[in-house]
Write an enzyme that holds these catalytic residues in place. Sequence first.
Site, mmCIF file in Angstrom:
data_model
loop_
_atom_site.group_PDB
_atom_site.id
_atom_site.type_symbol
_atom_site.label_atom_id
_atom_site.label_comp_id
_atom_site.label_asym_id
_atom_site.label_seq_id
_atom_site.Cartn_x
_atom_site.Cartn_y
_atom_site.Cartn_z
ATOM 1 N N GLY A 178 0.835 -1.355 -0.067
ATOM 2 C CA GLY A 178 0.031 0.023 0.107
ATOM 3 C C GLY A 178 0.764 1.123 -0.039
ATOM 4 O O GLY A 178 1.764 1.279 0.636
ATOM 5 N N ASP A 198 0.136 2.186 8.419
ATOM 6 C CA ASP A 198 -0.387 1.370 9.540
ATOM 7 C C ASP A 198 0.643 1.205 10.740
ATOM 8 O O ASP A 198 0.226 1.105 11.964
ATOM 9 C CB ASP A 198 -0.645 0.144 8.984
ATOM 10 C CG ASP A 198 -1.508 -0.250 7.939
ATOM 11 O OD1 ASP A 198 -2.331 0.784 7.819
ATOM 12 O OD2 ASP A 198 -1.567 -1.137 7.303
ATOM 13 N N ARG A 203 0.777 -4.958 -5.518
ATOM 14 C CA ARG A 203 0.946 -6.078 -4.720
ATOM 15 C C ARG A 203 1.128 -7.290 -5.913
ATOM 16 O O ARG A 203 0.221 -7.322 -6.932
ATOM 17 C CB ARG A 203 -0.242 -6.331 -3.794
ATOM 18 C CG ARG A 203 -0.606 -5.072 -3.080
ATOM 19 C CD ARG A 203 -1.472 -5.689 -1.860
ATOM 20 N NE ARG A 203 -1.127 -4.907 -0.666
ATOM 21 C CZ ARG A 203 -2.038 -3.814 -0.166
ATOM 22 N NH1 ARG A 203 -3.119 -3.520 -1.061
ATOM 23 N NH2 ARG A 203 -1.847 -3.093 0.640
ATOM 24 N N THR A 241 4.610 2.754 5.488
ATOM 25 C CA THR A 241 3.296 1.921 5.690
ATOM 26 C C THR A 241 1.965 3.096 6.464
ATOM 27 O O THR A 241 2.882 3.560 7.507
ATOM 28 C CB THR A 241 2.775 0.735 6.042
ATOM 29 O OG1 THR A 241 1.576 0.445 6.383
ATOM 30 C CG2 THR A 241 3.781 0.234 7.153
ATOM 31 N N ASP A 272 5.970 -5.046 5.875
ATOM 32 C CA ASP A 272 6.470 -6.070 6.210
ATOM 33 C C ASP A 272 6.464 -7.260 5.206
ATOM 34 O O ASP A 272 7.304 -8.183 5.033
ATOM 35 C CB ASP A 272 6.493 -6.629 7.675
ATOM 36 C CG ASP A 272 4.785 -7.011 7.992
ATOM 37 O OD1 ASP A 272 4.003 -6.676 7.150
ATOM 38 O OD2 ASP A 272 4.529 -7.136 8.989
ATOM 39 N N GLY A 273 5.469 -7.364 4.479
ATOM 40 C CA GLY A 273 5.102 -8.141 3.177
ATOM 41 C C GLY A 273 6.249 -7.898 2.282
ATOM 42 O O GLY A 273 7.053 -8.762 1.963
ATOM 43 N N SER A 274 6.677 -6.712 1.906
ATOM 44 C CA SER A 274 7.520 -6.339 1.125
ATOM 45 C C SER A 274 8.801 -6.637 1.603
ATOM 46 O O SER A 274 9.824 -7.159 0.678
ATOM 47 C CB SER A 274 7.523 -4.546 0.790
ATOM 48 O OG SER A 274 6.335 -4.492 0.377
ATOM 49 N N HIS A 320 -9.777 5.297 1.896
ATOM 50 C CA HIS A 320 -8.249 5.560 1.245
ATOM 51 C C HIS A 320 -7.978 6.829 1.222
ATOM 52 O O HIS A 320 -6.561 7.244 0.859
ATOM 53 C CB HIS A 320 -8.384 5.035 -0.177
ATOM 54 C CG HIS A 320 -8.297 3.597 -0.074
ATOM 55 N ND1 HIS A 320 -9.492 2.670 0.128
ATOM 56 C CD2 HIS A 320 -7.153 2.513 -0.349
ATOM 57 C CE1 HIS A 320 -9.038 1.552 -0.187
ATOM 58 N NE2 HIS A 320 -7.754 1.374 -0.388
ATOM 59 N N VAL A 321 -8.696 7.839 1.675
ATOM 60 C CA VAL A 321 -8.298 9.461 1.707
ATOM 61 C C VAL A 321 -7.162 9.458 2.669
ATOM 62 O O VAL A 321 -6.181 10.121 2.496
ATOM 63 C CB VAL A 321 -9.529 10.163 2.121
ATOM 64 C CG1 VAL A 321 -9.735 9.933 3.605
ATOM 65 C CG2 VAL A 321 -9.260 11.454 2.198
ATOM 66 N N GLN A 322 -7.143 8.530 3.670
ATOM 67 C CA GLN A 322 -5.971 8.402 4.728
ATOM 68 C C GLN A 322 -4.716 8.144 4.104
ATOM 69 O O GLN A 322 -3.549 8.289 4.568
ATOM 70 C CB GLN A 322 -6.303 7.448 5.867
ATOM 71 C CG GLN A 322 -7.269 7.805 6.536
ATOM 72 C CD GLN A 322 -8.059 6.572 7.502
ATOM 73 O OE1 GLN A 322 -7.859 6.502 8.674
ATOM 74 N NE2 GLN A 322 -8.895 5.622 6.502
ATOM 75 N N ARG A 360 -17.212 16.089 13.414
ATOM 76 C CA ARG A 360 -17.800 16.692 14.625
ATOM 77 C C ARG A 360 -18.708 17.934 14.464
ATOM 78 O O ARG A 360 -19.802 17.734 15.287
ATOM 79 C CB ARG A 360 -16.615 17.247 15.489
ATOM 80 C CG ARG A 360 -17.112 17.741 16.641
ATOM 81 C CD ARG A 360 -15.743 17.982 17.443
ATOM 82 N NE ARG A 360 -14.944 17.172 18.212
ATOM 83 C CZ ARG A 360 -15.319 16.930 19.390
ATOM 84 N NH1 ARG A 360 -16.140 17.366 20.000
ATOM 85 N NH2 ARG A 360 -14.507 15.892 19.964
ATOM 86 N N ASP A 415 2.857 -0.619 11.435
ATOM 87 C CA ASP A 415 2.678 -1.760 12.172
ATOM 88 C C ASP A 415 3.914 -2.759 11.767
ATOM 89 O O ASP A 415 4.136 -3.935 11.831
ATOM 90 C CB ASP A 415 1.459 -2.595 11.595
ATOM 91 C CG ASP A 415 1.390 -2.754 9.995
ATOM 92 O OD1 ASP A 415 2.296 -2.208 9.460
ATOM 93 O OD2 ASP A 415 0.649 -3.619 9.358
ATOM 94 N N GLY A 439 -5.685 0.746 9.183
ATOM 95 C CA GLY A 439 -4.967 0.224 10.177
ATOM 96 C C GLY A 439 -4.684 -1.193 9.941
ATOM 97 O O GLY A 439 -4.027 -1.915 10.612
ATOM 98 N N ARG A 440 -5.307 -2.096 8.965
ATOM 99 C CA ARG A 440 -5.285 -3.423 8.856
ATOM 100 C C ARG A 440 -5.576 -4.060 9.899
ATOM 101 O O ARG A 440 -6.510 -3.849 10.436
ATOM 102 C CB ARG A 440 -3.935 -3.701 7.997
ATOM 103 C CG ARG A 440 -4.136 -5.062 7.323
ATOM 104 C CD ARG A 440 -2.758 -5.628 6.974
ATOM 105 N NE ARG A 440 -2.289 -4.833 5.792
ATOM 106 C CZ ARG A 440 -2.225 -4.951 4.360
ATOM 107 N NH1 ARG A 440 -2.877 -6.240 4.130
ATOM 108 N NH2 ARG A 440 -1.637 -4.146 3.496
#
Length: 325
Positions: free
Chosen positions: A16, A132, A77, A130, A108-110, A255-257, A159, A134, A175-176
């Site tokens: 990602g 995430d 991917r 990433t 970490d996949g990469s 995906h805006v994030q 808000r 993570d 955040g998967r």
Amino acid sequence: MTEHEIKTIGVLTSGGDAPGMNAAIRSVVRSAITRGFAVKGVRHGYNGLITGDIVDMNLRSVSEIIHRGGTILYTARCLEFKTLEGQKKAADACREHGIDALVVIGGDGSFRGAKDLAAQGIPCIGIPGTIDNDIACSDYTIGYDTAMNTAVEMIDKLRDTTQSHDRCSVVEVMGRNAGYIAINTGIAVGALVTLIPEVPYDLDRDVISRMKKTQKTGKRHFIILIAEGVGHAGDLANEIQARTGIDSRATVLGHVQRGGSPTLRDRVTASRMGYHAVELISKGIYNRVVATRAESIVDYDISVALSMYKTIDTSLLDIASAISI
Ligand code: ADP
Ligand code: F6P
């Protein structure tokens, strides 16, 4: 391979995308050229190695990108690369294109892929990119800060309308399987409840009764933040409305994030990590993952990095719970 045999460094982005990947590419390209290496950009992640989608990079190839989200090298991917045959093809492509060492910017996949490529004789360095956050070996990953700031900006807007209508907004962040984006964003937006996959929750105790209790002190609108690994915002919003009668809406930030101009923190971290990756290669140190530890840039052996485990600081949830009432 000795340091003297490394003439050309390849760089790719994989998995990602994350804001700040461009700043990392820029840093790798310019640090490498400054040290006398040639640089090739591999496009579309490991796919580009298999298909030979490889371009020469020069100092100007990375102009005007430090402030841009996405990745000029594209990302992907690549299933074929998970096979031994795919990895052999990729290593052959590196040799054919004269890529002596490869910098992989991704998750970490990469890095698992980088480890496999190293086993095929291509020295690799990983840079954590990433949203995430993570990656176990690193306190911080490129893109995480921008993603959180984007989430905060969006939820601040939410808000306003949540407050005007006396509603409950259930907001889902990415955040998967990890709750890093959620846990800090929850504090920053004043969410009444933050749910993350690392901490099991009880709907009645942690959400419904908390809402009812704060209603008694005059609270009329509610922001409930959930990490995507917990479940679906829509399901939770329906459940809350059914149990409390409070008009509830779900918003999935999605995906805006992953987009937008990287924050200062992401740009600086990416630039430092890219520089460090090239420094390792120039010293003849390979098959490492670059990481941050207490504000310093460090590196770990790829296999060690992949075997590490990271725990989330759940005391942040206690703080949120104490002050968002
Ligand atoms: P991330 O790098 O963000 O964790 P992925 O898990 O999707 O993203 O991995 C990105 C790419 O890395 C995959 O599409 C694949 O090409 C490669 N990859 C992932 N896991 C492995 C693995 N176990 N072995 C070899 N390559 C892998
Ligand atoms: O790893 C980054 C991430 O955005 C995760 O937060 C999310 O679960 C996943 O990627 C979404 O992947 P895709 O881009 O394939 O929809």
